[in-house]
Scaffold this motif. Structure first.
Motif, PDB file in Angstrom:
ATOM      1  N   GLY A  55       0.793  -1.226   0.000  1.00  0.00           N
ATOM      2  CA  GLY A  55       0.000   0.000   0.000  1.00  0.00           C
ATOM      3  C   GLY A  55       0.821   1.269   0.000  1.00  0.00           C
ATOM      4  N   SER A  56       1.900   1.314  -0.783  1.00  0.00           N
ATOM      5  CA  SER A  56       2.753   2.502  -0.841  1.00  0.00           C
ATOM      6  C   SER A  56       1.970   3.731  -1.315  1.00  0.00           C
ATOM      7  N   THR A  57       2.381   4.894  -0.796  1.00  0.00           N
ATOM      8  CA  THR A  57       1.721   6.157  -1.164  1.00  0.00           C
ATOM      9  C   THR A  57       2.697   7.203  -1.685  1.00  0.00           C
ATOM     10  N   ASP A  58       3.962   6.817  -1.880  1.00  0.00           N
ATOM     11  CA  ASP A  58       4.991   7.800  -2.244  1.00  0.00           C
ATOM     12  C   ASP A  58       5.408   7.740  -3.708  1.00  0.00           C
ATOM     13  N   GLY A  59       4.714   6.957  -4.519  1.00  0.00           N
ATOM     14  CA  GLY A  59       5.102   6.807  -5.922  1.00  0.00           C
ATOM     15  C   GLY A  59       5.805   5.499  -6.215  1.00  0.00           C
ATOM     16  N   THR A  60       5.993   4.660  -5.206  1.00  0.00           N
ATOM     17  CA  THR A  60       6.631   3.354  -5.408  1.00  0.00           C
ATOM     18  C   THR A  60       5.848   2.504  -6.403  1.00  0.00           C
ATOM     19  N   VAL A  61       4.530   2.533  -6.303  1.00  0.00           N
ATOM     20  CA  VAL A  61       3.688   1.711  -7.180  1.00  0.00           C
ATOM     21  C   VAL A  61       3.899   2.074  -8.640  1.00  0.00           C
ATOM     22  N   GLU A  62       4.017   3.359  -8.938  1.00  0.00           N
ATOM     23  CA  GLU A  62       4.238   3.798 -10.313  1.00  0.00           C
ATOM     24  C   GLU A  62       5.569   3.278 -10.840  1.00  0.00           C
ATOM     25  N   VAL A  63       6.598   3.305  -9.976  1.00  0.00           N
ATOM     26  CA  VAL A  63       7.910   2.766 -10.364  1.00  0.00           C
ATOM     27  C   VAL A  63       7.792   1.273 -10.647  1.00  0.00           C
ATOM     28  N   LEU A  64       7.062   0.563  -9.804  1.00  0.00           N
ATOM     29  CA  LEU A  64       6.895  -0.877  -9.975  1.00  0.00           C
ATOM     30  C   LEU A  64       6.173  -1.209 -11.276  1.00  0.00           C
ATOM     31  N   LYS A  65       5.139  -0.451 -11.595  1.00  0.00           N
ATOM     32  CA  LYS A  65       4.392  -0.709 -12.825  1.00  0.00           C
ATOM     33  C   LYS A  65       5.253  -0.449 -14.055  1.00  0.00           C
ATOM     34  N   ASP A  66       6.060   0.615 -14.018  1.00  0.00           N
ATOM     35  CA  ASP A  66       6.986   0.894 -15.124  1.00  0.00           C
ATOM     36  C   ASP A  66       7.997  -0.236 -15.263  1.00  0.00           C
ATOM     37  N   TYR A  67       8.502  -0.708 -14.124  1.00  0.00           N
ATOM     38  CA  TYR A  67       9.490  -1.785 -14.139  1.00  0.00           C
ATOM     39  C   TYR A  67       8.874  -3.063 -14.695  1.00  0.00           C
ATOM     40  N   GLU A  68       7.638  -3.339 -14.302  1.00  0.00           N
ATOM     41  CA  GLU A  68       6.939  -4.529 -14.780  1.00  0.00           C
ATOM     42  C   GLU A  68       6.751  -4.468 -16.296  1.00  0.00           C
ATOM     43  N   THR A  69       6.447  -3.274 -16.812  1.00  0.00           N
ATOM     44  CA  THR A  69       6.276  -3.099 -18.254  1.00  0.00           C
ATOM     45  C   THR A  69       7.584  -3.329 -18.998  1.00  0.00           C
ATOM     46  N   GLN A  70       8.674  -2.787 -18.438  1.00  0.00           N
ATOM     47  CA  GLN A  70       9.987  -2.907 -19.074  1.00  0.00           C
ATOM     48  C   GLN A  70      10.521  -4.339 -19.021  1.00  0.00           C
ATOM     49  N   HIS A  71      10.098  -5.112 -18.028  1.00  0.00           N
ATOM     50  CA  HIS A  71      10.582  -6.485 -17.859  1.00  0.00           C
ATOM     51  C   HIS A  71       9.397  -7.444 -17.920  1.00  0.00           C
ATOM     52  N   LYS A  72       8.627  -7.310 -18.953  1.00  0.00           N
ATOM     53  CA  LYS A  72       7.365  -8.033 -19.071  1.00  0.00           C
ATOM     54  C   LYS A  72       7.562  -9.543 -18.944  1.00  0.00           C
ATOM     55  N   GLY A  73       6.746 -10.150 -18.101  1.00  0.00           N
ATOM     56  CA  GLY A  73       6.789 -11.594 -17.920  1.00  0.00           C
ATOM     57  C   GLY A  73       7.869 -12.096 -16.993  1.00  0.00           C
ATOM     58  N   LYS A  74       8.707 -11.194 -16.482  1.00  0.00           N
ATOM     59  CA  LYS A  74       9.820 -11.630 -15.638  1.00  0.00           C
ATOM     60  C   LYS A  74       9.540 -11.460 -14.145  1.00  0.00           C
ATOM     61  N   ILE A  75       8.536 -10.648 -13.805  1.00  0.00           N
ATOM     62  CA  ILE A  75       8.168 -10.501 -12.398  1.00  0.00           C
ATOM     63  C   ILE A  75       6.648 -10.550 -12.272  1.00  0.00           C
ATOM     64  N   ARG A  76       6.183 -10.935 -11.075  1.00  0.00           N
ATOM     65  CA  ARG A  76       4.757 -10.878 -10.765  1.00  0.00           C
ATOM     66  C   ARG A  76       4.561  -9.839  -9.677  1.00  0.00           C
ATOM     67  N   LEU A  77       3.647  -8.929  -9.914  1.00  0.00           N
ATOM     68  CA  LEU A  77       3.438  -7.801  -9.030  1.00  0.00           C
ATOM     69  C   LEU A  77       2.132  -7.966  -8.259  1.00  0.00           C
ATOM     70  N   TYR A  78       2.197  -7.791  -6.938  1.00  0.00           N
ATOM     71  CA  TYR A  78       1.025  -7.875  -6.077  1.00  0.00           C
ATOM     72  C   TYR A  78       0.905  -6.560  -5.308  1.00  0.00           C
ATOM     73  N   LEU A  79      -0.189  -5.855  -5.522  1.00  0.00           N
ATOM     74  CA  LEU A  79      -0.362  -4.520  -4.944  1.00  0.00           C
ATOM     75  C   LEU A  79      -1.507  -4.525  -3.933  1.00  0.00           C
ATOM     76  N   ALA A  80      -1.197  -4.158  -2.703  1.00  0.00           N
ATOM     77  CA  ALA A  80      -2.233  -4.028  -1.678  1.00  0.00           C
ATOM     78  C   ALA A  80      -2.848  -2.635  -1.778  1.00  0.00           C
ATOM     79  N   GLU A  81      -4.148  -2.546  -1.592  1.00  0.00           N
ATOM     80  CA  GLU A  81      -4.821  -1.256  -1.680  1.00  0.00           C
ATOM     81  C   GLU A  81      -4.526  -0.382  -0.461  1.00  0.00           C
ATOM     82  N   ARG A  82      -4.186  -1.010   0.639  1.00  0.00           N
ATOM     83  CA  ARG A  82      -3.855  -0.258   1.863  1.00  0.00           C
ATOM     84  C   ARG A  82      -2.748  -0.999   2.611  1.00  0.00           C
ATOM     85  N   ASN A  83      -2.103  -0.293   3.516  1.00  0.00           N
ATOM     86  CA  ASN A  83      -1.027  -0.886   4.307  1.00  0.00           C
ATOM     87  C   ASN A  83      -1.596  -1.908   5.286  1.00  0.00           C
TER      88      ASN A  83
END
Length: 315
Positions: free
Chosen positions: A47-75
């Motif tokens: 449940g990050s609120t500082d922009g971490t999620v945006e970095v993770l989504k960009d990273y996931e796009t750049q490394h498609k299929g190499k990581i699995r991302l799980y995002l919690a809506e809240r901490n």
């Protein structure tokens, strides 16, 4: 880079919360690992609120299929994160990684997995970590956790031996979280009875996983631990942290595997109460609660002394 061989020998579980400044560095060090077995990379954001999620989504796009991302809506905290890790990881082994740390050696997973394959009786293995004190702004002085003051490596602070036993953990010889590789089977067993505590999470899980066994320690600096004011433990009320440790230690007293270590557990509980009584915030506690802490400090100190006498003169 991380092997994409079909089937996974190990699951790398990256835990992150408000680590925008560090997460790309952490993931690059994971993806740079050289192995001859399959590796899956799972990233759990709490449940990050500082922009971490945006970095993770960009990273996931750049490394498609190499990581699995799980995002919690809240901490949600350590308890829920621990359960989520074991429910999604599929590898025979699990490697832990905090989003504000990084690995320094691209062969670390290979060596740790090879050791565990050759020593199936061992619960896991870990290694030394360098300590970096990080200032979050140019005008902000670097603040050091008093435990790490004057130390460059974890091993200078905790002085590990080649084999780390359950009693080492009871004596709070802390393992660098991003250094540990364990069997998934042991992790599943530990998670099934994991006390519902959101503090001291890594330590509790480690103490449950190591029961009846030990961890191998590699005297090599294969990871970097970053000490900064945004770290999870820096935002925790010290009193709540000590009380959480006490609750966990009392739980260990009920476990058959720790029956022979009651003396150490009594000593550890007494130390936690001593920390409370000498803390800066004890003045804010009511007299009634303070008297309770004094009573339990004396009680567990006596229990330790009696147990010590029993071992020395009777057993």
């Amino acid at each position: 880079m991380v092997s994409e061989i079909a089937g996974y020998e190990i699951s790398v579980c990256v835990l992150t919360y408000n680590h925008k400044e560090f997460i790309a560095d952490a993931l690059n060090s994971v993806m740079g690992q050289k192995t001859n077995f399959g590796v899956e990379v799972l990233v759990f954001d709490d449940g990050s609120t500082d922009g971490t999620v945006e970095v993770l989504k960009d990273y996931e796009t750049q490394h498609k299929g190499k990581i699995r991302l799980y995002l919690a809506e809240r901490n949600r905290g350590n308890y829920q994160n621990g359960l989520q890790i074991v429910s999604h990881a599929t590898g025979k082994y699990i490697a832990f990684m905090d989003g504000d740390d990084k690995w320094l050696y691209d062969g670390k997973l290979q060596q740790q997995v090879e050791y565990l394959q050759a020593n199936p009786n061992m619960a896991g293995c870990f290694h030394d970590a360098a300590i970096e004190i990080v200032a979050t702004s140019n005008d902000q002085p670097k603040k050091t956790n008093w435990l790490f003051e004057g130390f460059r490596y974890y091993s200078q602070c905790y002085q590990y031996t080649s084999i780390y036993y359950p009693w080492d953990g009871l004596q709070r010889k802390i393992i660098p979280h991003s250094s540990l590789v364990v069997s998934r089977e042991r992790c599943l067993q530990a998670a099934s009875e994991y006390p519902r505590l959101n503090l001291s999470g890594s330590w509790i899980l480690q103490q449950l996983m190591i029961r009846g066994s030990a961890f191998k320690y590699f005297n090599e600096v294969w990871s970097l631990y970053r000490e900064h004011k945004g770290g999870v433990t820096k935002k925790v009320d010290p009193l709540k942290f000590n009380l959480s440790n006490i609750k966990a230690l009392r739980y260990f007293l009920s476990l058959p595997a720790y029956k022979g270590m009651r003396k150490l557990i009594y000593e550890a509980i007494a130390h936690e109460y001593k920390f409370i009584l000498y803390s800066d915030t004890i003045g804010e506690v009511s007299l009634f609660r303070k008297m309770g802490y004094i009573f339990y400090y004396v009680y567990y100190s006596l229990m330790y002394i009696l147990r010590e006498a029993y071992h020395a003169f009777i057993k």
